[in-house]
Write a protein that holds these residues in place. Structure first.
Motif, short mmCIF file in Angstrom:
data_model
loop_
_atom_site.label_atom_id
_atom_site.label_comp_id
_atom_site.label_asym_id
_atom_site.label_seq_id
_atom_site.Cartn_x
_atom_site.Cartn_y
_atom_site.Cartn_z
N VAL A 53 -7.56 2.00 -5.77
CA VAL A 53 -7.50 3.27 -5.10
C VAL A 53 -8.58 3.39 -3.80
O VAL A 53 -9.82 3.11 -4.21
N GLY A 54 -8.21 3.54 -2.69
CA GLY A 54 -9.30 3.80 -1.75
C GLY A 54 -9.15 5.43 -0.87
O GLY A 54 -8.10 5.41 -0.63
N THR A 55 -10.09 5.94 -0.94
CA THR A 55 -10.20 7.41 -0.68
C THR A 55 -11.28 7.65 0.53
O THR A 55 -12.18 7.15 0.47
N VAL A 90 -10.11 -0.79 3.25
CA VAL A 90 -9.15 0.28 3.83
C VAL A 90 -9.99 1.04 5.02
O VAL A 90 -10.93 1.57 4.65
N THR A 91 -9.25 0.95 5.98
CA THR A 91 -9.86 1.68 7.18
C THR A 91 -8.88 3.00 7.55
O THR A 91 -7.80 2.82 7.91
N PHE A 92 -9.56 4.15 7.59
CA PHE A 92 -9.07 5.36 7.76
C PHE A 92 -9.32 5.92 9.15
O PHE A 92 -10.47 5.84 9.60
N ALA A 93 -8.22 6.12 9.95
CA ALA A 93 -8.45 6.67 11.29
C ALA A 93 -7.65 7.77 11.63
O ALA A 93 -6.52 7.69 11.51
N ALA A 94 -8.27 8.88 12.40
CA ALA A 94 -7.44 9.84 12.69
C ALA A 94 -6.77 9.83 14.03
O ALA A 94 -6.96 9.06 14.76
N GLY A 95 -5.21 10.12 14.08
CA GLY A 95 -4.58 10.08 15.17
C GLY A 95 -5.14 10.68 16.34
O GLY A 95 -5.96 11.67 16.14
N GLN A 96 -4.34 10.66 17.50
CA GLN A 96 -4.70 11.55 18.62
C GLN A 96 -4.64 12.82 18.54
O GLN A 96 -3.62 13.52 17.93
N ASN A 97 -5.67 13.84 18.66
CA ASN A 97 -5.69 15.03 18.46
C ASN A 97 -5.52 15.49 17.15
O ASN A 97 -5.08 16.48 16.79
N SER A 98 -6.16 14.79 16.22
CA SER A 98 -5.77 14.94 14.90
C SER A 98 -7.26 15.04 14.00
O SER A 98 -7.26 14.57 12.84
N GLY A 99 -8.15 15.27 14.82
CA GLY A 99 -9.35 15.75 14.04
C GLY A 99 -10.49 14.38 13.82
O GLY A 99 -10.28 13.47 14.65
N SER A 100 -11.28 14.33 12.93
CA SER A 100 -12.10 13.28 12.89
C SER A 100 -12.26 12.84 11.18
O SER A 100 -12.02 13.71 10.36
N VAL A 101 -12.76 11.78 10.97
CA VAL A 101 -13.03 11.24 9.65
C VAL A 101 -14.31 11.13 9.21
O VAL A 101 -15.00 10.72 10.10
N THR A 102 -14.95 10.99 8.00
CA THR A 102 -16.15 10.64 7.72
C THR A 102 -15.91 9.53 6.66
O THR A 102 -14.79 9.73 5.91
N GLY A 103 -16.75 8.66 6.43
CA GLY A 103 -16.32 7.40 5.52
C GLY A 103 -14.96 6.85 5.67
O GLY A 103 -14.14 6.76 4.86
N PRO A 150 -7.30 12.06 1.44
CA PRO A 150 -6.06 11.29 1.40
C PRO A 150 -6.61 9.88 0.77
O PRO A 150 -7.72 9.53 1.02
N ALA A 151 -5.85 9.51 0.14
CA ALA A 151 -6.05 8.15 -0.78
C ALA A 151 -4.97 7.32 -0.82
O ALA A 151 -3.87 7.72 -0.74
N VAL A 152 -5.03 5.90 -0.94
CA VAL A 152 -4.05 4.97 -1.02
C VAL A 152 -4.35 3.89 -2.04
O VAL A 152 -5.37 4.05 -2.67
N VAL A 209 0.94 -1.05 0.07
CA VAL A 209 -0.05 0.16 -0.20
C VAL A 209 0.98 1.25 -0.16
O VAL A 209 1.90 1.31 0.86
N VAL A 210 0.48 2.29 -0.81
CA VAL A 210 1.37 3.40 -0.93
C VAL A 210 0.39 4.53 -0.88
O VAL A 210 -1.01 4.37 -1.39
N LYS A 211 0.90 5.71 -0.37
CA LYS A 211 -0.19 7.00 -0.44
C LYS A 211 -0.30 7.40 -2.03
O LYS A 211 0.86 7.47 -2.73
N GLN A 212 -1.43 7.63 -2.06
CA GLN A 212 -1.86 8.14 -3.66
C GLN A 212 -1.88 9.56 -3.64
O GLN A 212 -1.69 10.07 -4.55
N ALA A 213 -2.75 10.31 -2.54
CA ALA A 213 -3.09 11.65 -2.71
C ALA A 213 -3.34 12.06 -1.30
O ALA A 213 -3.60 11.26 -0.46
N GLY A 214 -3.21 13.40 -0.98
CA GLY A 214 -3.78 13.76 0.23
C GLY A 214 -2.71 14.01 1.22
O GLY A 214 -3.21 14.46 2.49
#
Length: 672
Positions: free
Chosen positions: A236-238, A213-226, A196-198, A176-181
């Protein structure tokens, strides 16, 4: 060949060499396993070998030597075609052929050569002798690329080779590699503008679809949707969205692919979060340097990006757009930038005369670098020509108007010229090659000729019309000559129901390439992924313009499969939806009344901007603003099949497609 007969005759002479009339003769074969002979002298081949046919009259006899040697006349695929397997693996079923002679008898003990002609991989054995039933088989290990055409040829001279096809699927995720964002600069508490996309790949570097693909914000790093997504057909997973923390700092987002032993897992994204300052610079974000049809809005609305001194996007900055030169007009000329710092004009319609047009975008404030921004566009007149030629009596009244309307509509959608082809002199197109009653063409073709036949097909209520290309350009694959055939048994009903113009517009789209030149294996455009014809269950259109447009009209909420969904006949009976409908229309259960599904619905059937965008992916210069208004709320899953709609049954013509080069020479023939 076995079973071939030949009449033998015998003449009986006396001692002086004179023929004896009505002499009695008997016929026999020395080896009836090779050839037999009847009492009247009719010899018939039975099996390979050599024998003598003997004819006797009294005590005298003579003989003729007969040799029987079967030759391969036809090679027929029996099993193993159109399989799918993971790239680099052996197909589950062996490739098998049967070799027969000119009268259909199996040919034993002839060599059949199997060879990989496309996609890599290997076959074992390379050569095999046919058995007593004329059959031969070989195992195929397909190549390691999931995008390459996979082909194996089985040949035995002098028969025409048989060609096997297969689909290579990506294997399990291996990297897996970072694609965008990544490494974005963002204002506090705002969403990252580039999501962000991989990119997920297998061991051979193939893009892996449907990986979790599961996206999760780190500590004190905001929030995600989807946060949990499946990768697309391109691997590609975005993330649905990432909103950073309300405090300045460096925020982190993790993207984890489900599986083990995956290199680069999880992928880590960083965002620099700062409190935005006042606007310091403005730059073009989108929509500069376009070409558009005179008097119509451009395909992409111009947009600017406003940043502060630290290159953080500035929200709520006022941007005023204004036409500078060329005439034309705008809508939504005064806008506020969003949290991504982008301000977009509602639309920009170029002037009514061809030539240069300019538009300015001014950000309110002082000391702003590059303020105002100037956009340029070039207005062009329509240059795409559709030449309709009737091979049956020219329709009149509303029926003729329906054809004229379809031509005008498509010429508003496709407006850019395509290369002319000289089909004159030695390159003229022969009669009967675009339908049995098509005339010869001896001229320079600009841009497409469409023959129209109104005649009986199969009676009322069945096949309404059929269409397709007969000649295409070798470089672009864009159609040059095509045919539309409408059933006279249905014309009056369609006309009375105001559906004739819809059917004509739909079928003309097929001639121009919609659903008919998408195939990767035949045409090389590779606009259709996962086709039903190759064992897929979720065919989808992958052109970049159509994908972007699908999202723009609400497709981001669709999770019923890969985008953009093409007909797979799910929920329909075979009589309602079959091979001439799937792989070549938008999916009815997703798009409903859109014109280019395989069904005509009650009420309006708009030709949407999605269809226009797909024609752009085929290589045409298109005008999005010529699309009909179309709104659709795409549910999370596809809806139920619409059984009350009129099925455009079997509406793709199955004709040979001749490929013509720039000089007008036929360079090949494709068959559906």
């Amino acid at each position: 060949s076995k079973g071939v007969t030949k009449q033998l005759t015998a003449t009986v002479n006396d001692q002086h060499g004179n023929p004896i009339q009505n002499a009695t003769v008997t016929w026999s074969s020395n080896n009836t396993a090779v050839a037999t002979v009847s009492s009247s002298g009719l010899a018939a081949s039975v099996g390979n070998g050599t024998t003598q046919i003997v004819v006797a009259a009294g005590q005298i006899s003579t003989q003729v030597t007969v040799s029987v040697a079967q030759a391969a006349y036809t090679i027929t695929k029996t099993t193993g075609d159109n399989q799918s397997a993971v790239a680099g693996s052996q197909l589950p079923q062996a490739l098998a052929v049967q070799v027969t002679d000119s009268v259909g008898n199996p040919v034993a003990s002839v060599a059949v050569s199997f060879s990989v002609t496309s996609g890599g991989g290997s076959v074992t054995p390379l050569s095999v002798l046919t058995d007593a039933s004329g059959k031969a088989s070989s195992q195929w290990t397909i190549g390691t690329s999931s995008t390459a055409q996979q082909r194996v040829t089985a040949s035995s001279t002098p028969a025409t080779p048989a060609v096997f096809s297969a689909t290579a699927k990506a294997g399990a995720p291996q990297s897996v590699v970072k694609q965008a964002g990544d490494n974005r600069k963002v204002g506090t508490g705002t969403a990252v503008s580039i999501k962000p996309a991989v990119l997920v790949k297998d061991q051979y570097g193939n893009a892996v679809p449907n990986a979790t693909v599961t996206f999760a914000a780190g500590q004190n790093s905001g929030s995600v949707t989807g946060g949990t997504v499946l990768t697309t057909a391109t691997g590609v997973g975005t993330v649905g969205g990432w909103t950073v923390d309300v405090n300045p700092g460096t925020d982190t987002l993790y993207a984890t692919v489900t599986g083990s032993g995956i290199t680069g897992n999880p992928a880590t994204f960083l965002a620099t979060v700062k409190t935005p300052g006042p606007p310091a610079s403005v730059a073009v974000q989108a929509g500069d340097g376009q070409i558009g049809l005179v008097g119509y809005a451009l395909n992409v609305a111009p947009a600017v990006l406003v940043l502060d001194t630290a290159s953080i996007p500035v929200a709520n900055s006022q941007v005023t757009f204004a036409v500078a030169t060329g005439g034309g007009s705008i809508s939504g000329g005064s806008v506020m930038t969003g949290t991504d710092g982008v301000g977009t004009v509602g639309s920009w319609t170029v002037g009514s005369s061809p030539g240069s047009n300019t538009l300015t975008a001014t950000v309110t404030g002082s000391g702003i670098t590059n303020n105002p921004v100037t956009f340029t566009a070039t207005a062009q007149t329509a240059a795409y020509n559709i030449d309709v030629r009737y091979l049956s009596p020219v329709p009149t009244g509303t029926r003729k108007a329906a054809f004229d309307s379809a031509v005008a509509h498509w010429q508003r959608i496709i407006y850019g010229d395509v290369p002319d082809i000289d089909a004159s002199g030695s390159n003229q197109i022969p009669a009967g090659t675009c339908g049995s009653n098509s005339p010869a063409i001896n001229q320079i073709i600009d841009d497409v000729i469409i023959f129209v036949t109104l005649d009986s097909i199969d009676g009322p209520g069945k096949i309404l019309g059929q269409a397709g290309s007969c000649y295409i350009r070798s470089s672009s694959k864009l159609p040059l000559v095509g045919l539309m055939h409408f059933d006279t048994a249905d014309i009056a009903t369609l006309d009375a129901n105001n559906q004739l113009k819809l059917v004509i517009l739909h079928e003309m789209g097929h001639v121009l390439g919609f659903g008919t030149i998408w195939s990767c294996s035949q045409f090389g455009l590779c606009l259709l992924a996962g086709p039903m014809s190759q064992g897929g269950t979720d065919p989808h259109f992958v052109g970049s313009q159509a994908l972007a447009t699908f999202d723009r009209i609400g497709g981001t909420s669709y999770t019923g499969g890969a985008e953009v969904p093409v007909e797979n006949c799910a929920g329909f009976t075979p009589s309602q939806c079959g091979p001439a409908t799937y792989d070549s229309h938008w999916r009815e259960t997703v798009f409903g009344n859109e014109l280019m599904t395989g069904f005509i619905n009650a009420g309006t059937n708009p030709l949407s901007v999605l269809t226009v965008a797909s024609m752009g992916d085929e290589g045409y210069t298109v005008n999005y603003a010529a699309a009909d208004p179309y709104t659709k709320v795409f549910s999370l899953l596809a809806g139920a099949a619409t059984t009350s709609a009129v099925h455009l049954e079997n509406d793709i013509l199955n004709l040979p497609i001749y490929v013509v080069d720039a000089a007008g020479r036929v360079t090949g023939v494709l068959r559906r």
